[in-house]
Design an enzyme around this catalytic site. Structure first.
Site: not given
Length: 219
Positions: A121, A139
């Site tokens: 990420k 997220d």
């Protein structure tokens, strides 16, 4: 609605709401972005933006960062949480950037993910926001929205990312992931959710999600 009509509705609604898209984390270059994203793990962007000026006043590049001790870094970033792990990550990745990449943040997914404390990420955020390379960092907000909108199964963030990349055009990825974050925070949060304000979920949302919402509202 067909799946494509839902996708078009999402894209058009988000573009109407967010024609100009602010970047949540304050930064001036890929290095300061990398550090800010690393600090944002289990911490709010607001808190990170309060702490990074203090850190960057002392070290806003890897050469100055390694002049600080891990303990000094940890003392500064302590309010962001997980400071023992994050301070070591910042210190050691700065060394690696100098030793392997001439002090520059590499514009490469694999190279970024090899850095301490940098996962997929974080690498995706740096690639998209720092270098403009198409990526779709997922997220908690995006994971929640994709499930509520019945565009992903909600099993895990890896599957959500695959689904997002499959259904949304690649040229929209970088804008959409930011637009979805802002939308999720304001209109479709995990807590204090008001479906009347959440036009996308209200229009295309998963039936079980809508049913559960109204059931909880009555109870």
């Amino acid at each position: 609605m067909t799946k494509q009509e839902k996708v078009d509705f999402v894209i058009n609604t988000l573009q109407d709401l967010y024609p100009e898209i602010p970047i949540p984390l304050d930064h001036k270059d890929p290095y300061t972005l990398l550090i800010a994203v690393l600090l944002s793990a289990q911490c709010t962007d607001v808190r990170v933006n309060q702490i990074t000026p203090l850190l960057f006043a002392k070290a806003d590049n890897p050469y100055d960062m390694i002049k600080l001790s891990i303990e000094e870094i940890q003392d500064i970033i302590r309010p962001c949480g997980l400071s023992p792990m994050k301070s070591k990550g910042i210190y050691y990745l700065s060394h690696i950037l100098i030793d392997k990449h001439n002090g520059e943040v590499p514009a490469d997914f694999a190279a970024l993910e090899e850095l301490p404390a940098v996962g997929h990420k974080t690498a995706s955020v740096v690639m998209s926001q720092g270098f403009g390379v198409p990526a779709f960092p997922v997220d908690t907000h995006i994971h929640r929205l994709m499930y509520r909108w019945n565009l992903s199964s909600g099993k895990n963030v890896e599957q959500t990312e695959k689904d997002a990349k499959r259904i949304f055009p690649i040229e929209k990825w970088n804008d959409l992931h930011l637009q979805m974050i802002w939308y999720g925070r304001k209109y479709s949060p995990a807590r204090g959710w008001n479906l009347d304000s959440d036009i996308i979920t209200k229009t295309i949302g998963r039936k079980t999600v809508l049913t559960e919402y109204y059931k909880n509202k009555k109870s």
